[in-house]
Design an enzyme around this catalytic site. Structure first.
Site, short mmCIF file in Angstrom:
data_model
loop_
_atom_site.label_atom_id
_atom_site.label_comp_id
_atom_site.label_asym_id
_atom_site.label_seq_id
_atom_site.Cartn_x
_atom_site.Cartn_y
_atom_site.Cartn_z
N ARG A 78 4.02 5.27 6.39
CA ARG A 78 2.71 5.38 5.73
C ARG A 78 2.09 3.98 5.70
O ARG A 78 2.64 3.08 5.05
CB ARG A 78 2.92 5.93 4.32
CG ARG A 78 1.66 6.09 3.49
CD ARG A 78 2.02 6.60 2.09
NE ARG A 78 0.84 6.74 1.26
CZ ARG A 78 0.26 5.74 0.61
NH1 ARG A 78 0.76 4.53 0.68
NH2 ARG A 78 -0.82 5.97 -0.12
N LYS B 205 2.99 -4.24 1.06
CA LYS B 205 3.42 -4.28 -0.34
C LYS B 205 3.89 -5.66 -0.79
O LYS B 205 4.15 -6.54 0.01
CB LYS B 205 4.47 -3.19 -0.60
CG LYS B 205 3.78 -1.82 -0.78
CD LYS B 205 4.72 -0.70 -1.14
CE LYS B 205 3.87 0.59 -1.32
NZ LYS B 205 4.70 1.80 -1.35
N1 PMM Z 1 2.86 4.08 -1.94
C1 PMM Z 1 1.67 4.06 -2.56
C2 PMM Z 1 0.98 5.26 -2.82
N2 PMM Z 1 1.49 6.45 -2.44
N3 PMM Z 1 3.21 7.68 -1.41
C3 PMM Z 1 4.40 7.72 -0.81
N4 PMM Z 1 4.92 8.90 -0.43
N5 PMM Z 1 5.12 6.59 -0.57
C4 PMM Z 1 4.67 5.36 -0.91
O1 PMM Z 1 5.38 4.36 -0.69
C5 PMM Z 1 3.39 5.27 -1.57
C6 PMM Z 1 2.69 6.48 -1.81
C7 PMM Z 1 1.15 2.72 -2.96
O2 PMM Z 1 -0.16 2.53 -2.94
P1 PMM Z 1 -1.16 2.36 -1.63
O3 PMM Z 1 -1.72 3.72 -1.41
O4 PMM Z 1 -2.20 1.41 -2.10
O5 PMM Z 1 -0.34 1.86 -0.50
#
Ligand code: PMM
Length: 287
Positions: free
Chosen positions: A269, A234
């Site tokens: 994640r 990020k």
């Molecule tokens: N970050 C993104 C998308 N979905 N879901 C959760 N639970 N937590 C997160 O920090 C999160 C998320 C940001 O986008 P990416 O899929 O491109 O990393």
């Protein structure tokens, strides 16, 4: 979840539900990110083709991802919502194909109840809702389907969230929001052990906000809910390291992941599954 479990970090042990199973007995697990989108900040456009997406999802599972998180709507700062039918068109063939080939739980990253329903019908077995059940129907769907849910904190919406994020008591406010939504989940009939809370790194937060939340992650763990954190590649990591290209933020991500494990997170994640599994294994061994 026993007292001992919550001291060790929001619930170790094995989480079993009708369509899936996650073994936390060794500690934190890795969720692999699979964005079937043209515009996600890090992997946008790479896996828009269903065949390539399935291949990447299966590869993450074979490298040891405990969950594969499929998303069909970019939530990068400034992004606009994607209609349900388009999310379904992108995500469902991928989920179906993967669910037919691996037992690894697949989560659907959506706040759209129609998309979540279609994904669960296609073989997904978790819901990752970045709006933390803003739509009551999502709580009812997860309860009825007996699946775990991830409740994430966000200030504003992806279109506006990075304009000027402001908090009085940052950690207190994020925690209070997540506890309120977790209570809502339980009131809808989702048992506590199936609720994951997530401080929402980068969602309506400055770099300082992200760092403060990560510094106090133990307070989230102390709630007794399992904690999921999504720091992967990020922008705050880019700001600290000076790395503009998200793909160059792997070491920065590794540092955050190790500290999340140390603080007792249950799931991280990430994009770089093989590398982060090594990080998690070593951090777990030290812990
Ligand atoms: N970050 C993104 C998308 N979905 N879901 C959760 N639970 N937590 C997160 O920090 C999160 C998320 C940001 O986008 P990416 O899929 O491109 O990393």
């Amino acid at each position: 979840m026993t007292d001992q479990d919550s001291k060790r970090g929001g619930g170790s042990g094995v989480l079993i539900w009708p369509t899936g199973r996650l073994d936390f007995s060794a500690g934190c697990l890795v969720m692999g990110i699979l964005n079937v989108t043209p515009d996600s900040f890090s992997d946008g456009g790479q896996f828009l083709d269903a065949g390539r997406a399935v291949e990447h999802g299966l590869a993450m599972a074979s490298k040891g991802a405990a969950i594969v998180d499929v998303g069909a709507e970019s939530t990068r700062p400034g992004s606009s919502p994607v209609p349900s039918d388009e999310q379904i068109r992108r995500a469902i063939p991928v989920i179906k194909a993967m669910a037919g080939q691996v037992k690894t739980p697949i989560s659907i990253d959506t706040h759209d109840v129609q998309v979540a329903q279609a994904a669960l019908d296609a073989g997904a077995s978790m819901v990752n809702d970045i709006t933390a059940l803003a739509d009551d129907r999502m709580a009812r769907l997860a309860a009825k389907s007996q699946v775990p849910v991830v409740l994430m904190h966000m200030q504003g919406t992806p279109a506006t969230m990075q304009t000027k994020p402001t908090y009085g008591d940052l950690v207190g406010e994020v925690l209070a929001f997540l506890l309120e939504r977790a209570a809502k989940a339980q009131a809808a009939g989702i048992p506590k052990e199936r609720v994951f809370i997530d401080p929402g790194i980068g969602f309506g937060k400055t770099t300082e906000h992200n760092l403060a939340l990560l510094r106090d992650l133990n307070r989230f763990v102390a709630t007794g809910y399992r904690v999921l954190v999504g720091p992967s590649r990020k922008r705050f990591i880019g700001q600290i390291t000076g790395r503009d290209n998200p793909a160059d933020r792997v070491f920065g991500t590794a540092t955050v992941v190790a500290l999340c494990v140390a603080a007792g997170a249950s799931v991280v994640r990430v994009h770089d599954v093989a590398a982060m599994i090594d990080v998690v294994k070593v951090a777990r061994a030290i812990r």
